[in-house]
Write a protein that holds these residues in place. Structure first.
Motif, PDB file in Angstrom:
ATOM      1  N   ILE A 276       0.840  -1.208   0.000  1.00 31.45           N
ATOM      2  CA  ILE A 276       0.000   0.000   0.000  1.00 31.45           C
ATOM      3  C   ILE A 276       0.878   1.263   0.000  1.00 31.45           C
ATOM      4  O   ILE A 276       1.819   1.376   0.774  1.00 31.45           O
ATOM      5  N   GLY A 277       0.555   2.146  -0.919  1.00 29.59           N
ATOM      6  CA  GLY A 277       1.323   3.397  -1.038  1.00 29.59           C
ATOM      7  C   GLY A 277       2.520   3.267  -1.975  1.00 29.59           C
ATOM      8  O   GLY A 277       3.219   4.244  -2.217  1.00 29.59           O
ATOM      9  N   LYS A 278       2.725   2.059  -2.499  1.00 28.61           N
ATOM     10  CA  LYS A 278       3.914   1.848  -3.345  1.00 28.61           C
ATOM     11  C   LYS A 278       3.531   1.685  -4.828  1.00 28.61           C
ATOM     12  O   LYS A 278       2.418   1.289  -5.153  1.00 28.61           O
ATOM     13  N   GLU A 279       4.498   1.949  -5.669  1.00 31.14           N
ATOM     14  CA  GLU A 279       4.353   1.654  -7.103  1.00 31.14           C
ATOM     15  C   GLU A 279       4.595   0.166  -7.293  1.00 31.14           C
ATOM     16  O   GLU A 279       5.598  -0.360  -6.775  1.00 31.14           O
ATOM     17  N   ILE A 280       3.717  -0.486  -7.989  1.00 32.67           N
ATOM     18  CA  ILE A 280       3.862  -1.932  -8.177  1.00 32.67           C
ATOM     19  C   ILE A 280       3.548  -2.293  -9.630  1.00 32.67           C
ATOM     20  O   ILE A 280       2.993  -1.478 -10.368  1.00 32.67           O
ATOM     21  N   TYR A 281       3.899  -3.485  -9.986  1.00 31.00           N
ATOM     22  CA  TYR A 281       3.419  -4.025 -11.264  1.00 31.00           C
ATOM     23  C   TYR A 281       2.318  -5.020 -10.955  1.00 31.00           C
ATOM     24  O   TYR A 281       2.484  -5.881 -10.083  1.00 31.00           O
ATOM     25  N   VAL A 282       1.194  -4.895 -11.653  1.00 33.76           N
ATOM     26  CA  VAL A 282       0.117  -5.867 -11.485  1.00 33.76           C
ATOM     27  C   VAL A 282       0.200  -6.854 -12.645  1.00 33.76           C
ATOM     28  O   VAL A 282       0.110  -6.452 -13.816  1.00 33.76           O
ATOM     29  N   ILE A 283       0.399  -8.115 -12.296  1.00 34.05           N
ATOM     30  CA  ILE A 283       0.569  -9.127 -13.342  1.00 34.05           C
ATOM     31  C   ILE A 283      -0.677  -9.998 -13.381  1.00 34.05           C
ATOM     32  O   ILE A 283      -1.016 -10.661 -12.403  1.00 34.05           O
ATOM     33  N   GLN A 284      -1.384  -9.938 -14.506  1.00 34.16           N
ATOM     34  CA  GLN A 284      -2.604 -10.738 -14.660  1.00 34.16           C
ATOM     35  C   GLN A 284      -2.602 -11.353 -16.049  1.00 34.16           C
ATOM     36  O   GLN A 284      -2.401 -10.645 -17.028  1.00 34.16           O
ATOM     37  N   GLN A 285      -2.865 -12.642 -16.107  1.00 30.28           N
ATOM     38  CA  GLN A 285      -2.774 -13.368 -17.380  1.00 30.28           C
ATOM     39  C   GLN A 285      -1.539 -12.915 -18.164  1.00 30.28           C
ATOM     40  O   GLN A 285      -0.438 -13.098 -17.692  1.00 30.28           O
TER      41      GLN A 285
END
Ligand code: BTN
Length: 321
Positions: A276-285
């Motif tokens: 929470i509060g961080k830059e992330i990569y969301v990996i989906q399919q």
């Protein structure tokens, strides 16, 4: 009534990680040294990592998982009342699922000192070398809609945070990982057998890197993972952690099943979130998108703001990095 083999094992567990001579064991059990030797060979055949230490005798050179010790500290009503401990097994989750397919026993716990085919999420391999990690699977038969099952993973994560709060400052990397300083300490694998509206059973597998040194880790995870040994600088008793985790998990789980109350879990997951509060990569399919993690909602979904978007989007499942 314990067999000679079980009595020898019990002596070695009590003495671990130190050695006990064949002579001493023979005296304690009032049997010959040949009988001790035979018992030791048979235990080795069963997969116990007993080593011979010359004239010092035999040792389990790690802190073993000991059901009796877990029971002394376990304060649960149903979880772990049935327990099976394996010296070695391909995968506790696979075994638990095979048993559950025949007859799911709510609250049954499976533990192993070694897994030879440990499974991680998304078909990955999970490393569980002998005596260095905790491999735990539990079978649950919750009467909740299948869509709610992902909350169970969050309850596990919250219980793990609670159970370790006095020894380490752990964080939850939504949805399935426990990390310390960004390095993975524990992974959760929730597998479910269900129809559209009804859960048959859930098997939740938890792999905890307890007494694994940096050198003992597979090279490809050395930089990404850690263990309690590496963080604390000393070995920890796996039995204490297992009892404490199971006791805490049952408390949150039972409250959730009885009343639907998910708030305590949500609070811990938010307070101890690594994302929470961080830059992330969301990996989906097949997609990998940059986003900012904003919050976790009442359903246990991660709320993210994708790059160049103002709205927040709930993520139900997937992976973040
Ligand atoms: C992950 O992070 O990918 C999840 C790892 C889950 C590992 C545990 S160890 C006990 C149980 N048995 C398995 O084969 N896997 C889970």
């Amino acid at each position: 009534m314990k067999t000679t083999k079980q009595k020898i094992l019990h002596l070695l567990i009590k003495e671990a990680p130190n050695a006990l001579s064949g002579e001493k064991m023979g005296q304690l059990l009032a049997i010959s040294r040949t009988a001790i030797w035979k018992g030791i060979q048979s235990l080795k055949d069963d997969g116990y990592g007993i080593v011979s230490q010359g004239k010092n005798g035999y040792a389990l050179p790690y802190l073993p998982i000991d059901e009796a010790k877990i029971r002394q500290q376990l304060k649960t009503h149903f979880l772990g009342q049935k327990m099976q401990v394996f010296p070695t097994i391909p995968s506790t989750n696979v075994f638990a699922k095979e048993e559950a397919q025949q007859k799911p026993e709510n609250g049954k716990v499976y533990l192993a000192e070694e897994q030879t085919l440990g499974r991680g999420r998304l078909g990955r391999v999970w490393s569980s070398p002998k005596g260095k990690t905790i491999a735990l699977s539990m079978v649950l038969t919750p009467e909740i809609p299948p869509m709610e099952a992902s909350k169970l993973t969050q309850i596990v994560a919250a219980a793990f945070v609670e159970a370790t709060k006095n020894i380490a400052d752990v964080q939850i990397k939504w949805p399935n990982d426990i990390v310390i300083n960004g390095k993975k300490l524990c992974g959760i694998l929730t597998e479910i057998s269900a129809e559209l509206t009804q859960i048959h059973y859930v098997v939740i597998g938890i792999g905890i890197n307890t007494n694994l040194s940096f050198e003992e880790m597979p090279p490809d995870i050395q930089e990404k993972a850690t263990s309690l040994l590496q963080v604390l600088g000393k070995e920890i008793d796996p039995n204490h952690l297992i009892a404490s985790f199971l006791t805490t998990f049952e408390k949150y789980y039972a409250a959730f099943i009885a009343t639907g109350n998910y708030q305590p879990t949500l609070q811990i997951c938010r307070q101890h979130s690594a994302v929470i509060g961080k830059e992330i990569y969301v990996i989906q399919q097949d997609s990998k998108r940059l986003a900012k993690a904003v919050d976790i909602d009442e359903k246990g979904q991660l709320l993210v703001q994708f790059e160049n978007e103002k709205k927040t989007t709930p993520i139900f499942a997937g992976e973040v990095s």
